[in-house]
Scaffold this motif. Structure first.
Motif, PDB file in Angstrom:
ATOM      1  N   GLN A 148       0.836  -1.209   0.000  1.00 23.70           N
ATOM      2  CA  GLN A 148       0.000   0.000   0.000  1.00 23.70           C
ATOM      3  C   GLN A 148       0.867   1.254   0.000  1.00 23.70           C
ATOM      4  N   LEU A 149       1.929   1.233   0.814  1.00 31.07           N
ATOM      5  CA  LEU A 149       2.833   2.390   0.859  1.00 31.07           C
ATOM      6  C   LEU A 149       3.453   2.651  -0.516  1.00 31.07           C
ATOM      7  N   ALA A 150       3.862   1.573  -1.181  1.00 30.39           N
ATOM      8  CA  ALA A 150       4.488   1.723  -2.505  1.00 30.39           C
ATOM      9  C   ALA A 150       3.519   2.307  -3.523  1.00 30.39           C
ATOM     10  N   SER A 151       2.230   2.067  -3.315  1.00 27.85           N
ATOM     11  CA  SER A 151       1.240   2.538  -4.300  1.00 27.85           C
ATOM     12  C   SER A 151       0.733   3.960  -4.011  1.00 27.85           C
ATOM     13  N   GLN A 152       1.072   4.479  -2.834  1.00 28.32           N
ATOM     14  CA  GLN A 152       0.553   5.803  -2.473  1.00 28.32           C
ATOM     15  C   GLN A 152       1.373   6.926  -3.106  1.00 28.32           C
TER      16      GLN A 152
END
Length: 398
Positions: free
Chosen positions: A66-70
């Motif tokens: 999720q962090l990588a996609s934010q």
């Protein structure tokens, strides 16, 4: 301060880290087994936070993905202004620099906190508890592997293997510049950090959450919410500790009887104030200081208040400023409660267990702050930033 890595590089490291955590699951579980076997304490909340299982590892992987996609939290323009002399002024988000997080017994913090700090362009120093050392060292090894795969310095994520005396010395005389410290744990840890730190501290972790059952409450909702908030995860700072019941609640006795029976089925110890002391299999409190206490245990206090105003006053006096809930069908009362209660998160007809970065759509959290500066409640990716003023001119002088 290090040069900020490009957003592409930061995301690539996070993605690789998520793959490594999945790949090395058995190694992580093996290290955690050693930690659990070595833990001899009787604190059930700490043991619960210490344990890593397949579900927790899935949570770590999801958090990293999720962090990588934010979106990049850096360089976001918050304000802009053009001066009458032509100078253009804007305010944009910027990293803090180096963040130290001191935490107890939670290996998943080694993933979530480091991930959020790294994505927001900060270096992170991790100081975990001795009880979770094996788990933490494996996870930091994986961080270093992910960083090296993308030609990044391993300094971005560092682990401080310090005892209490070394930690105190580091807080008082840091060997490098520290811009922010976040203690995550019990009140003793927080007091220790605040006493010795020489830079800003964000206090995180203390709950002591209250719920008020208003005279216009839906009693089924009240029962479900109280049981969920109290019993699903007693080690969480968003768990419920105190329930206040309106004196004029219709079917009050029936509701309280049902509530105590359900709590007793979950082996929750029930304490009451004097007005509710006639409830069976409960114990009357003998020290008012218990209203200030966060339990992190199968324990709850039930009390009676005359009305909404008394409930708000009592919550503001005793609670930890974390989360508070009202159960009522009256929207006006709910609005008054939510505006007047001095907590980071306020709820109407819902469980306090939702106070969590992931549940609030932040993709995880560094901590849940009960301070008012600079961010309150869950500190997500977009909050772990400072700001900077950018001023562009063509020779203007004042």
């Amino acid at each position: 301060m290090s040069l900020i890595l490009s957003i592409e590089k930061r995301n690539a490291v996070l993605t690789t880290m998520s793959e490594l955590v999945k790949l090395e699951q058995s190694k992580i579980l093996g290290a955690n087994k050693k930690d659990l076997e070595g833990y001899s304490g009787e604190d059930i909340a700490m043991r619960d936070r210490l344990k890593v299982d397949a579900a927790k590892i899935s949570g770590m992987v999801l958090s990293l993905q999720q962090l990588a996609s934010q979106q990049d939290p850096l360089g976001v323009e918050r304000f802009q202004f053009t001066h009458e002399n032509g100078i253009h002024i804007s305010n944009k988000t910027a990293p803090f620099g180096t963040i130290l997080i001191i935490y107890e017994s939670r290996p998943d913090v080694t993933i979530e906190a480091a991930g959020i700090a790294f994505k927001s362009g900060n270096k992170i120093l991790l100081k975990g508890g001795k009880e979770s050392l094996n788990s933490n060292l494996i996870l930091v090894q994986l961080w270093h592997k992910a960083l090296e795969q993308h030609d990044c310095s391993t300094d971005w994520v560092a682990y401080l293997e310090f005892d209490r005396a070394q930690t105190q010395n580091f807080l008082e005389h840091p060997s490098q510049k520290i811009d922010l410290i976040v203690p995550r744990g019990g009140e003793k840890l927080i007091a220790f950090v605040k006493q010795h730190a020489t830079c800003p501290v964000i206090v995180s972790g203390r709950g002591n959450n209250f719920l008020f059952v208003d005279s216009e409450a839906d009693l089924e909702i009240a029962l479900d919410v109280i049981l969920n908030a109290k019993t699903t995860k007693i080690s969480a700072c968003n768990a419920l500790d105190k329930v206040l019941v309106a004196a004029d609640l219709p079917r009050k006795q029936e509701f309280l009887t049902q509530l105590t029976q359900k709590l007793q089925k979950s082996e929750v110890q029930i304490l009451t104030d004097k007005p509710l002391s006639s409830l069976s299999e409960t114990q009357e409190i003998n020290d008012e200081s218990i209203w200030y206490e966060e339990f992190l245990d199968y324990k709850i206090v039930l009390g009676q208040v005359t009305d909404l105003t008394e409930a708000i006053t009592k919550i503001n006096r005793y609670s930890g400023g974390h989360s508070a809930a009202i159960i009522t069908a009256n929207n006006e009362k709910a609005e008054t409660f939510m505006q007047s209660v001095d907590s980071a998160a306020v709820y109407h007809n819902a469980s306090t267990r939702f106070t969590d970065g992931g549940q609030f759509g932040l993709g995880g959290e560094l901590a849940i702050s009960t301070d008012k500066l600079h961010q309150r409640g869950p500190i997500g990716l977009q909050h772990l930033v400072s700001n900077k003023w950018y001023v562009t001119g063509n020779g203007q002088t004042r």
